[in-house]
Design a protein around this motif. Structure first.
Motif, PDB file in Angstrom:
ATOM      1  N   THR A   7       0.838  -1.198   0.000  1.00 30.25           N
ATOM      2  CA  THR A   7       0.000   0.000   0.000  1.00 30.25           C
ATOM      3  C   THR A   7       0.870   1.244   0.000  1.00 30.25           C
ATOM      4  OG1 THR A   7      -1.827   1.138   1.112  1.00 30.25           O
ATOM      5  CG2 THR A   7      -0.166   0.140   2.533  1.00 30.25           C
ATOM      6  N   ALA A  66      -0.977   7.422  -3.388  1.00 31.99           N
ATOM      7  CA  ALA A  66      -0.710   7.592  -4.817  1.00 31.99           C
ATOM      8  C   ALA A  66      -0.727   9.053  -5.253  1.00 31.99           C
ATOM      9  CB  ALA A  66      -1.734   6.798  -5.635  1.00 31.99           C
ATOM     10  N   VAL A 107      -5.547   9.796  -2.686  1.00 31.84           N
ATOM     11  CA  VAL A 107      -5.827   8.431  -3.125  1.00 31.84           C
ATOM     12  C   VAL A 107      -4.786   7.501  -2.526  1.00 31.84           C
ATOM     13  CG1 VAL A 107      -6.018   6.865  -5.094  1.00 31.84           C
ATOM     14  CG2 VAL A 107      -6.887   9.202  -5.275  1.00 31.84           C
ATOM     15  N   ARG A 144      -3.557   3.545  -2.475  1.00 28.69           N
ATOM     16  CA  ARG A 144      -3.629   2.374  -3.349  1.00 28.69           C
ATOM     17  C   ARG A 144      -3.126   1.133  -2.622  1.00 28.69           C
ATOM     18  NH1 ARG A 144      -0.708   3.400  -8.858  1.00 28.69           N
ATOM     19  NH2 ARG A 144      -2.735   4.264  -9.403  1.00 28.69           N
ATOM     20  N   SER A 146      -2.306  -3.197  -3.504  1.00 29.09           N
ATOM     21  CA  SER A 146      -2.213  -4.235  -4.522  1.00 29.09           C
ATOM     22  C   SER A 146      -1.684  -5.512  -3.884  1.00 29.09           C
ATOM     23  CB  SER A 146      -1.277  -3.801  -5.658  1.00 29.09           C
ATOM     24  OG  SER A 146      -1.178  -4.814  -6.649  1.00 29.09           O
ATOM     25  N   SER A 199      -6.508  -5.440 -13.667  1.00 28.65           N
ATOM     26  CA  SER A 199      -6.022  -4.271 -12.938  1.00 28.65           C
ATOM     27  C   SER A 199      -4.659  -3.871 -13.475  1.00 28.65           C
ATOM     28  CB  SER A 199      -5.915  -4.582 -11.441  1.00 28.65           C
ATOM     29  OG  SER A 199      -4.830  -5.457 -11.192  1.00 28.65           O
ATOM     30  N   VAL A 230      -6.506  -4.962  -6.830  1.00 27.29           N
ATOM     31  CA  VAL A 230      -6.100  -3.585  -6.554  1.00 27.29           C
ATOM     32  C   VAL A 230      -7.300  -2.820  -5.991  1.00 27.29           C
ATOM     33  CG1 VAL A 230      -5.384  -1.381  -7.568  1.00 27.29           C
ATOM     34  CG2 VAL A 230      -4.247  -3.492  -8.256  1.00 27.29           C
ATOM     35  N   GLU A 267      -8.310   1.227  -4.712  1.00 30.02           N
ATOM     36  CA  GLU A 267      -7.933   2.627  -4.571  1.00 30.02           C
ATOM     37  C   GLU A 267      -8.963   3.321  -3.692  1.00 30.02           C
ATOM     38  OE1 GLU A 267      -7.333   4.309  -8.431  1.00 30.02           O
ATOM     39  OE2 GLU A 267      -5.444   3.228  -8.754  1.00 30.02           O
ATOM     40  N   SER A 309     -10.323   6.705  -2.183  1.00 30.38           N
ATOM     41  CA  SER A 309     -10.343   8.156  -2.314  1.00 30.38           C
ATOM     42  C   SER A 309     -10.898   8.742  -1.022  1.00 30.38           C
ATOM     43  CB  SER A 309     -11.215   8.582  -3.500  1.00 30.38           C
ATOM     44  OG  SER A 309     -10.702   8.060  -4.709  1.00 30.38           O
ATOM     45  N   PHE A 357       4.446  -0.811  -7.581  1.00 27.22           N
ATOM     46  CA  PHE A 357       3.215  -1.147  -8.307  1.00 27.22           C
ATOM     47  C   PHE A 357       3.528  -1.406  -9.776  1.00 27.22           C
ATOM     48  CE2 PHE A 357       1.638   1.102  -4.594  1.00 27.22           C
ATOM     49  CZ  PHE A 357       0.527   0.362  -4.227  1.00 27.22           C
ATOM     50  N   GLY A 399       4.024   4.826  -4.775  1.00 30.86           N
ATOM     51  CA  GLY A 399       2.615   4.787  -5.127  1.00 30.86           C
ATOM     52  C   GLY A 399       2.367   4.547  -6.596  1.00 30.86           C
ATOM     53  N   LYS A 400       3.473   4.434  -7.404  1.00 33.76           N
ATOM     54  CA  LYS A 400       3.288   4.167  -8.827  1.00 33.76           C
ATOM     55  C   LYS A 400       4.024   2.884  -9.208  1.00 33.76           C
ATOM     56  CE  LYS A 400       1.520   4.936 -12.766  1.00 33.76           C
ATOM     57  NZ  LYS A 400       0.088   4.715 -12.962  1.00 33.76           N
TER      58      LYS A 400
END
Length: 471
Positions: free
Chosen positions: A24, A27, A37, A39, A41, A91, A97, A99, A101, A129, A470-471
């Motif tokens: 986690t 993001a 946000v 995230r 996975s 995903s 995954v 997300e 918000s 990720f 986060g990416k």
């Protein structure tokens, strides 16, 4: 008979890898905003989120759905949130995954992160990720690197090039070249199994033609890097001229801020000042430099020396001169001295508001001359148009051209080219099939490094740790 095996990746790219942990990260950018946000996975992404979510049972919901509810720590409501579900393999990472918000308060974000970690998730590493997406076969390594370029894109052209690469344009070109080489490599390897029978499965003339064609394509790709590097990193544009020509004034007008000190005293700029602006979809990195003149001031002399260094590193030169104190002959002489490498050069006449019409007309024969008044802001749009036309990026068809923007890819293409040269030399000298096959394998290895068909943990760590968390 031996089994022929082309070198393949140390990872299985066609089958989803099973990660036992769930990661986690936040993001969105740090700092207070309207929303943030978070995230997750991994195999337990939905289960972990469901354990703190009050609303629908997330484990029973379809992929690509959004659900409103509250996140709770026991009975305590942490925040009202929207939860987006992406069920594996549909995903970004091909894993489950989620997300979340939430409201953009740093306090709320940290409360949610601590809650998710307490329930069994762990903090994601930089780029993890996207690394999982690559390892799970969502896209190849060149496409993964394009994700980072897309995030960093700050102009229309850099966005177009990164988008095309992320969608596989460059990768398809490399895979096509590699597939053609694999065919001949397999034929030559097959010959080695019939060494005593003197058979030839791989037509040497066809192989030579293929290699020459591939080398031509590689040369074009390598040539495109000069352009691709400019698109990705901006056009280094040096503003040079004599003291009091108006360089700092021009920079301030272009940037629309008081970036540089403006003074009537010659030699005010002692070092270079640099900033970026976007003109017509192209990023220009403008560098205001110390005035070019002989000086006994040690500090100013260092500034002039650095100006000359910047000139050698630039892709475009703006030579700004005071039209009231310069003749056409003097300008031509100065341009010849300053531009021995024949770089794109734009002569710009400043202070036209102080010059007579006769003086302005005397410069009519200077090719590409732009006349402005930096102080008054007159004709700056003409200057901007001339800059875009000078670098010739506006006419670039990024939808059709394959453009290399990554230095790692350049290194692999160079190694591929060298290996193919060795194949040609081997064919010319009539070398045995096993030696020719070895050189083809070297070429395949270098091409495979671009797309990640051949890779190592060290290479992946070097690439993905440059991504944001986060990416």
């Amino acid at each position: 008979m031996r089994n022929f095996t082309v070198i393949t990746s140390s990872y299985t790219l066609t089958n989803q890898l099973i990660h036992t942990d769930t990661i986690t990260a936040v993001a969105t950018a740090s700092g207070t905003g309207a929303i943030a946000v978070i995230r997750l996975s991994g195999p337990e992404a939905i289960t972990i989120t469901n354990s703190v979510f009050k609303g629908k049972d997330l484990t029973r919901q379809a992929s690509h759905t959004i659900h409103f509810g509250t996140l709770r720590d026991g009975e305590k409501i942490v925040d009202e949130v929207l939860v987006s579900l992406f069920v594996a393999p549909h995903s970004y990472t091909k894993e489950n995954v989620v997300e979340i918000s939430c409201h953009g308060s740093d306090f709320i974000v940290q409360q949610i992160m601590q809650l998710l970690l307490k329930k069994g998730a762990r903090l994601a590493n930089a780029g993890e990720f996207t690394k999982r997406a690559f390892l799970n076969g969502q896209f190849d390594l060149a496409q993964a690197e394009a994700v980072a370029d897309l995030i960093a894109s700050d102009s229309a052209l850099s966005h177009e090039v990164a988008m095309k690469q992320m969608r596989g344009g460059f990768s398809q070109e490399i895979k096509r070249l590699r597939a053609e080489l694999v065919h001949f490599a397999s034929m030559i390897e097959l010959e080695l199994d019939f060494g005593e029978e003197d058979v030839e499965f791989a037509d040497r003339d066809q192989l030579r033609t293929l290699i020459l064609n591939i080398q031509q394509i590689i040369r074009e790709l390598l040539k495109s890097f000069e352009l691709g590097n400019v698109i990705k990193n901006g056009v280094p544009t040096v503003i040079v001229g004599k003291p009091n020509a108006g360089k700092s004034t021009l920079l301030n007008k272009l940037l629309n801020e008081e970036k540089a000190i403006v003074s009537d005293v010659p030699g005010t700029t002692r070092d270079f000042i640099e900033d970026e602006i976007n003109i017509g979809g192209v990023t220009f990195r403008f560098i205001d430099t110390a005035g070019l003149r002989e000086t006994t001031d040690k500090v100013e002399a260092i500034g002039v020396e650095r100006t000359m260094q910047k000139l050698s590193q630039s892709s475009l030169i703006i030579y700004l001169f005071d039209i009231t104190e310069t003749t056409p002959a003097e300008l031509q002489a100065e341009l010849e001295v300053l531009n021995p490498k024949k770089l794109p050069f734009l002569p710009v006449a400043n202070k036209i508001d102080q010059a007579s019409q006769e003086k302005l007309d005397s410069f009519a024969g200077i090719e590409g001359l732009v006349q402005i008044s930096a102080a008054e802001g007159a004709h700056l749009e003409d200057l901007k148009l001339a800059l875009v036309n000078k670098v010739n990026l506006g006419k670039l068809n990024t939808q059709q051209q394959t453009i290399v923007t990554n230095l790692r890819h350049v290194d692999s293409l160079n190694k591929t080219y060298e290996a193919l040269d060795d194949v040609l030399n081997g064919l010319a000298l009539g070398m045995s099939g096993d030696l020719v096959a070895a050189d083809i394998r070297r070429a395949l290895y270098s091409l495979g490094q671009i797309t990640g068909e051949i890779t190592t943990d060290d290479l992946l760590d070097n690439i993905f740790t440059k991504f944001c968390i986060g990416k």
